[in-house]
Design a protein around this motif. Structure first.
Motif, PDB file in Angstrom:
ATOM      1  N   ALA A 246     -23.620  69.780   8.750  1.00  0.00           N
ATOM      2  CA  ALA A 246     -23.518  68.267   8.218  1.00  0.00           C
ATOM      3  C   ALA A 246     -22.730  67.337   8.717  1.00  0.00           C
ATOM      4  N   LYS A 247     -21.598  68.309   9.003  1.00  0.00           N
ATOM      5  CA  LYS A 247     -20.380  67.374   9.990  1.00  0.00           C
ATOM      6  C   LYS A 247     -20.795  67.050  11.435  1.00  0.00           C
ATOM      7  N   ALA A 248     -21.637  67.998  11.779  1.00  0.00           N
ATOM      8  CA  ALA A 248     -21.989  67.568  13.427  1.00  0.00           C
ATOM      9  C   ALA A 248     -23.167  66.313  13.197  1.00  0.00           C
ATOM     10  N   PHE A 249     -23.885  66.397  12.389  1.00  0.00           N
ATOM     11  CA  PHE A 249     -25.117  65.132  12.150  1.00  0.00           C
ATOM     12  C   PHE A 249     -24.123  63.955  11.955  1.00  0.00           C
ATOM     13  N   ILE A 250     -23.031  63.892  11.041  1.00  0.00           N
ATOM     14  CA  ILE A 250     -22.315  62.736  10.892  1.00  0.00           C
ATOM     15  C   ILE A 250     -21.542  62.293  12.219  1.00  0.00           C
ATOM     16  N   ALA A 251     -21.037  63.366  12.949  1.00  0.00           N
ATOM     17  CA  ALA A 251     -20.611  63.039  14.219  1.00  0.00           C
ATOM     18  C   ALA A 251     -21.507  62.264  15.072  1.00  0.00           C
ATOM     19  N   LEU A 252     -22.832  62.755  15.118  1.00  0.00           N
ATOM     20  CA  LEU A 252     -23.713  62.182  16.129  1.00  0.00           C
ATOM     21  C   LEU A 252     -23.880  60.836  15.639  1.00  0.00           C
ATOM     22  N   VAL A 253     -24.208  60.414  14.211  1.00  0.00           N
ATOM     23  CA  VAL A 253     -24.414  59.146  13.642  1.00  0.00           C
ATOM     24  C   VAL A 253     -23.196  58.083  14.212  1.00  0.00           C
ATOM     25  N   ARG A 254     -22.062  58.784  14.333  1.00  0.00           N
ATOM     26  CA  ARG A 254     -20.812  57.850  14.590  1.00  0.00           C
ATOM     27  C   ARG A 254     -20.586  57.703  15.993  1.00  0.00           C
ATOM     28  N   SER A 255     -21.296  58.450  16.795  1.00  0.00           N
ATOM     29  CA  SER A 255     -20.992  58.771  18.111  1.00  0.00           C
ATOM     30  C   SER A 255     -21.586  57.394  18.742  1.00  0.00           C
ATOM     31  N   ALA A 256     -21.432  57.413  20.206  1.00  0.00           N
ATOM     32  CA  ALA A 256     -21.830  56.116  21.189  1.00  0.00           C
ATOM     33  C   ALA A 256     -23.201  56.224  20.988  1.00  0.00           C
ATOM     34  N   GLU A 257     -23.767  57.491  21.078  1.00  0.00           N
ATOM     35  CA  GLU A 257     -25.317  57.393  21.075  1.00  0.00           C
ATOM     36  C   GLU A 257     -25.871  57.186  19.965  1.00  0.00           C
ATOM     37  N   GLY A 258     -25.309  57.526  18.756  1.00  0.00           N
ATOM     38  CA  GLY A 258     -25.880  56.917  17.445  1.00  0.00           C
ATOM     39  C   GLY A 258     -25.640  55.467  17.275  1.00  0.00           C
ATOM     40  N   GLN A 259     -24.844  54.923  17.794  1.00  0.00           N
ATOM     41  CA  GLN A 259     -24.442  53.619  17.552  1.00  0.00           C
ATOM     42  C   GLN A 259     -25.417  52.759  18.365  1.00  0.00           C
ATOM     43  N   ARG A 260     -25.886  53.345  19.639  1.00  0.00           N
ATOM     44  CA  ARG A 260     -26.672  52.677  20.417  1.00  0.00           C
ATOM     45  C   ARG A 260     -28.207  52.542  19.593  1.00  0.00           C
ATOM     46  N   VAL A 261     -28.442  53.885  19.190  1.00  0.00           N
ATOM     47  CA  VAL A 261     -29.711  53.810  18.300  1.00  0.00           C
ATOM     48  C   VAL A 261     -29.775  52.814  17.195  1.00  0.00           C
ATOM     49  N   LEU A 262     -28.615  52.825  16.453  1.00  0.00           N
ATOM     50  CA  LEU A 262     -28.469  51.812  15.176  1.00  0.00           C
ATOM     51  C   LEU A 262     -28.427  50.558  15.765  1.00  0.00           C
ATOM     52  N   SER A 263     -27.991  50.036  16.984  1.00  0.00           N
ATOM     53  CA  SER A 263     -27.989  48.577  17.523  1.00  0.00           C
ATOM     54  C   SER A 263     -29.195  48.448  18.000  1.00  0.00           C
ATOM     55  N   GLU A 264     -30.025  49.187  18.358  1.00  0.00           N
ATOM     56  CA  GLU A 264     -31.362  48.824  18.995  1.00  0.00           C
ATOM     57  C   GLU A 264     -32.301  48.626  17.597  1.00  0.00           C
ATOM     58  N   ALA A 265     -31.923  49.128  16.348  1.00  0.00           N
ATOM     59  CA  ALA A 265     -32.800  48.975  15.523  1.00  0.00           C
ATOM     60  C   ALA A 265     -32.325  47.684  14.477  1.00  0.00           C
ATOM     61  N   GLY A 266     -31.473  47.005  14.873  1.00  0.00           N
ATOM     62  CA  GLY A 266     -30.988  45.838  14.699  1.00  0.00           C
ATOM     63  C   GLY A 266     -29.516  45.742  13.571  1.00  0.00           C
ATOM     64  N   PHE A 267     -28.826  47.058  13.436  1.00  0.00           N
ATOM     65  CA  PHE A 267     -27.737  47.053  12.701  1.00  0.00           C
ATOM     66  C   PHE A 267     -26.463  46.275  13.620  1.00  0.00           C
ATOM     67  N   LEU A 268     -25.627  45.910  12.677  1.00  0.00           N
ATOM     68  CA  LEU A 268     -24.401  45.563  13.347  1.00  0.00           C
ATOM     69  C   LEU A 268     -23.294  46.658  13.466  1.00  0.00           C
ATOM     70  N   LYS A 269     -22.479  46.264  14.201  1.00  0.00           N
ATOM     71  CA  LYS A 269     -21.399  47.550  14.269  1.00  0.00           C
ATOM     72  C   LYS A 269     -20.387  47.420  13.289  1.00  0.00           C
ATOM     73  N   PRO A 270     -19.738  48.583  12.836  1.00  0.00           N
ATOM     74  CA  PRO A 270     -18.897  48.403  11.690  1.00  0.00           C
ATOM     75  C   PRO A 270     -17.716  47.841  12.033  1.00  0.00           C
TER      76      PRO A 270
END
Length: 270
Positions: A246-270
């Motif tokens: 679970a910790k590793a998945f959270i790390a992925l969400v918060r990583s540069a790669e995770g932020q890229r995926v979220l940004s492409e989906a339309g999310f704003l940076k925290p």
């Protein structure tokens, strides 16, 4: 003869010492290669299922990240439960087994932290803003939040207890408007589906949901949405069955790669 015996004994002593040194060296080598001591040992490899409870608006981006996580860590599986943040929080505090909670607002995350059901402090990983979704072509010419109050227009909102509904209420209050929807939905996907099926003329949802729907809906931005931007927090749960994964998945969400995926989906940076 005596000299010969002494020389032989000396030779045996040296040979014995050498053998002992070789045995010690072999033992050290064996120890360093044994499982549990190496950084790449099987015991430190991530495995098993990680169960993630996440806000409905995260469905597309988290599904993408889940697939990447499984590819990066063979032997793992990411299982998602998407829904309204308030109902997910209620399930967690009620004892539902889960590893990670990703909510659509700090308020709904507080429902879990107040019960001390998280391990550590939740971290914000994204932000989201509202947008009006209309049926394709926008036949009613909706161009503002005020247009949604016109009589005869069938408008759907999220329930006030879920983050998208609370945000819509903030936007309406900022515009000093009153709106009575034809229905309140339990999560943002439910509200969007009403428009996709043309059971409603418009709905107030997130920008990310309008983007994910593609040509099934048409998006209309409105300035009051700036008064109702939601922060998304994520947390490891206290009784997580698979905490390390679970910790590793959270790390992925918060990583540069995770932020890229979220940004492409339309999310704003925290």
């Amino acid at each position: 003869m005596i000299r010969s015996v002494r020389r032989t004994r000396r030779t045996w002593q040296l040979a014995g010492a050498g053998a002992a040194a070789l045995m010690a060296l072999g033992a050290c080598s064996s120890s360093s290669d044994s499982p549990g001591t190496s950084g790449t040992s099987a015991s430190s490899k991530l495995s098993g299922t990680v169960t993630v409870f996440a806000a409905a608006s995260l469905k597309e981006s988290f599904t993408t990240l889940g697939k990447k996580f499984e590819q990066d860590h063979p032997g793992t599986e990411v299982s998602f439960n998407f829904g309204g943040s308030d109902s997910l929080a209620a399930s967690i505090t009620g004892g539902a087994p889960a590893d990670v909670f990703a909510a659509a607002s700090p308020k709904t995350m507080a429902l879990v932290t107040d019960k001390k059901d998280t391990a550590g402090t939740p971290a914000a990983f994204a932000r989201n803003q509202l947008e009006i979704a209309t049926v394709p072509g926008n036949p009613h010419k909706v161009s503002s939040l005020k247009d949604l109050t016109e009589s005869g227009l069938k408008v759907v909102l999220c329930d006030r207890t879920v983050p998208c509904g609370a945000a819509a209420r903030k936007a309406l209050d900022a515009a000093k408007l009153k709106l009575t929807p034809v229905s309140y939905e339990q999560d943002v996907k439910g509200a969007l589906t009403k428009v996709e099926l043309k059971e409603a003329d418009a709905a107030v949802v997130y920008k990310t949901d309008v983007k994910a729907a593609g040509d099934k809906v048409e998006g209309v931005e409105f300035p009051e949405s700036a008064h109702a931007v939601n922060d998304y927090p994520i947390a490891l749960l206290k009784n997580a069955p698979n905490a390390e994964t679970a910790k590793a998945f959270i790390a992925l969400v918060r990583s540069a790669e995770g932020q890229r995926v979220l940004s492409e989906a339309g999310f704003l940076k925290p």
